[in-house]
Write a protein that holds these residues in place. Structure first.
Motif, short mmCIF file in Angstrom:
data_model
loop_
_atom_site.label_atom_id
_atom_site.label_comp_id
_atom_site.label_asym_id
_atom_site.label_seq_id
_atom_site.Cartn_x
_atom_site.Cartn_y
_atom_site.Cartn_z
N TYR A 74 8.02 -11.24 5.87
CA TYR A 74 7.18 -10.14 5.40
C TYR A 74 6.29 -9.64 6.52
CZ TYR A 74 8.46 -11.03 0.55
OH TYR A 74 9.14 -11.15 -0.62
N SER A 75 6.05 -8.33 6.54
CA SER A 75 5.08 -7.76 7.47
C SER A 75 4.37 -6.60 6.76
CB SER A 75 5.76 -7.27 8.76
OG SER A 75 6.66 -6.23 8.47
N VAL A 76 3.19 -6.28 7.24
CA VAL A 76 2.40 -5.20 6.65
C VAL A 76 2.56 -3.96 7.52
CG1 VAL A 76 0.09 -4.43 6.00
CG2 VAL A 76 0.74 -6.82 5.69
N ILE A 77 2.91 -2.85 6.89
CA ILE A 77 3.00 -1.58 7.61
C ILE A 77 2.03 -0.60 6.97
CG2 ILE A 77 5.41 -1.92 8.27
CD1 ILE A 77 6.13 0.13 6.05
N SER A 78 1.59 0.36 7.77
CA SER A 78 0.73 1.43 7.26
C SER A 78 1.55 2.71 7.20
CB SER A 78 -0.47 1.64 8.18
OG SER A 78 -1.30 0.50 8.12
N LEU A 79 1.53 3.34 6.06
CA LEU A 79 2.29 4.57 5.84
C LEU A 79 1.27 5.69 5.64
CD1 LEU A 79 5.36 5.00 5.62
CD2 LEU A 79 5.13 4.85 3.16
N LYS A 80 1.33 6.72 6.48
CA LYS A 80 0.40 7.86 6.37
C LYS A 80 0.79 8.73 5.18
CE LYS A 80 -1.93 6.97 10.10
NZ LYS A 80 -3.23 6.37 9.94
N ALA A 81 -0.17 9.49 4.68
CA ALA A 81 0.08 10.39 3.55
C ALA A 81 1.22 11.34 3.89
CB ALA A 81 -1.18 11.17 3.22
N PHE B 215 9.37 -4.77 -1.25
CA PHE B 215 8.06 -4.28 -0.82
C PHE B 215 7.03 -4.37 -1.94
CE2 PHE B 215 10.21 -0.59 -2.52
CZ PHE B 215 9.22 0.15 -3.15
N ILE B 216 5.77 -4.38 -1.51
CA ILE B 216 4.62 -4.38 -2.42
C ILE B 216 3.63 -3.36 -1.88
CG2 ILE B 216 2.70 -5.72 -3.34
CD1 ILE B 216 4.45 -8.24 -2.93
N ILE B 217 3.22 -2.41 -2.70
CA ILE B 217 2.18 -1.45 -2.31
C ILE B 217 0.85 -2.18 -2.41
CG2 ILE B 217 1.13 0.80 -2.79
CD1 ILE B 217 4.10 1.07 -2.14
N ARG B 218 0.19 -2.42 -1.29
CA ARG B 218 -1.07 -3.17 -1.30
C ARG B 218 -2.24 -2.25 -1.67
NH1 ARG B 218 -1.47 -7.51 -2.58
NH2 ARG B 218 -3.17 -8.06 -1.24
N ASN B 219 -2.24 -1.03 -1.12
CA ASN B 219 -3.25 -0.05 -1.52
C ASN B 219 -2.71 1.34 -1.25
OD1 ASN B 219 -3.60 0.44 1.20
ND2 ASN B 219 -5.49 -0.72 1.36
N GLY B 220 -3.29 2.33 -1.92
CA GLY B 220 -2.81 3.70 -1.78
C GLY B 220 -1.93 4.08 -2.96
N ILE B 221 -1.48 5.34 -2.93
CA ILE B 221 -0.63 5.86 -4.01
C ILE B 221 0.70 6.27 -3.40
CG2 ILE B 221 -0.39 7.67 -5.76
CD1 ILE B 221 -3.48 7.79 -5.84
N ALA B 222 1.79 5.80 -4.02
CA ALA B 222 3.13 6.13 -3.55
C ALA B 222 4.04 6.36 -4.74
CB ALA B 222 3.69 5.00 -2.69
N THR C 180 -0.87 9.13 -0.60
CA THR C 180 -2.07 8.93 0.22
C THR C 180 -1.71 7.90 1.28
OG1 THR C 180 -2.90 7.12 -1.15
CG2 THR C 180 -3.57 9.34 -1.77
N ASP C 181 -2.63 7.60 2.18
CA ASP C 181 -2.38 6.53 3.14
C ASP C 181 -2.18 5.22 2.39
OD1 ASP C 181 -2.72 8.40 5.11
OD2 ASP C 181 -4.63 7.62 5.85
N CYS C 182 -1.13 4.47 2.76
CA CYS C 182 -0.78 3.25 2.05
C CYS C 182 -0.59 2.09 3.02
CB CYS C 182 0.53 3.41 1.28
SG CYS C 182 0.52 4.62 -0.01
N ASP C 183 -0.94 0.91 2.58
CA ASP C 183 -0.55 -0.31 3.26
C ASP C 183 0.50 -0.98 2.40
OD1 ASP C 183 -2.30 -0.09 5.46
OD2 ASP C 183 -3.95 -0.88 4.26
N ILE C 184 1.64 -1.31 3.02
CA ILE C 184 2.77 -1.84 2.26
C ILE C 184 3.23 -3.13 2.91
CG2 ILE C 184 5.11 -1.37 1.42
CD1 ILE C 184 4.50 1.60 1.68
#
Length: 194
Positions: free
Chosen positions: A110-117, A129-136, A181-185
């Motif tokens: 597992y690794s954490v990636i940041s996805l821009k809006a 995957f798991i959406i840690r924060n943000g809206i997707a 929105t910006d998300c951490d996944i």
């Protein structure tokens, strides 16, 4: 009175002889080291250990040979994009950099990636995957195409919102996650970000 003494001596002698005979039979029949005896000899343990060691060594050799053959057949499956980029940076080789760009991004853990809006994560088959924060949301060509929410046991089709902190799996190649929105996944598997 004498008669009672004689009977008592006879009974005591019979009990004693029976006990001695029983103990003798038990001692003779309980030879150590067989499958019926829970106490085994050192030689039995040594033989069993040698057989086990032989099986383990044979299995290790077979696995090593299979791994070497697989790596020789398709070594690109055993190098990650980040490892190839590191080689390109150190060697300053444009050919290696081009090779790194051709590899899908991804991890074996597992690794954490940041996805821009408004950016999209396109996953390979089996991406977790798991959406840690943000809206997707799910982005696909039809409503029957989507992702599985393993936490709730639901199927989420096109444009469906993905719940934060739920465990999702992409069952087929090319499924997409659109960041509203910006998300951490938290991800495991191969993916591309666009």
């Amino acid at each position: 009175m004498k008669k009672n003494k004689i009977v008592s001596v006879i009974i005591a002698t019979a009990v004693l002889l029976t006990t001695v005979l029983y103990i003798g039979i038990v001692v003779v029949s309980a030879a150590g080291g067989d499958s019926d005896d829970p106490i085994v000899t050192k030689s039995y343990v040594d033989k069993a250990d040698a057989v086990l060691d032989s099986k383990i060594n044979t299995q290790n050799t077979n696995q090593t040979n299979a791994l070497n053959a697989a790596q020789a057949a398709n070594s690109s499956k055993y190098i990650t994009r980040s490892a190839a980029e590191e080689i390109a940076k150190n060697a300053a080789s444009s050919a290696v950099k081009a090779y790194a760009d051709s590899l899908p991004q991804g991890t074996y853990g597992y690794s954490v990636i940041s996805l821009k809006a408004n950016s999209t994560l396109t996953g390979s088959e089996g991406l977790e995957f798991i959406i840690r924060n943000g809206i997707a949301s799910v982005e696909s060509s039809s409503s029957s195409v989507g992702v599985y929410d393993m936490t709730s046991g639901a199927f989420i089709g096109n444009t469906g919102l993905l719940e934060p902190n739920h465990y999702f799996i992409l069952q087929r190649e090319g499924r997409k996650v659109l960041a509203k929105t910006d998300c951490d996944i938290l991800v495991r598997g191969n993916y591309k970000i666009s």
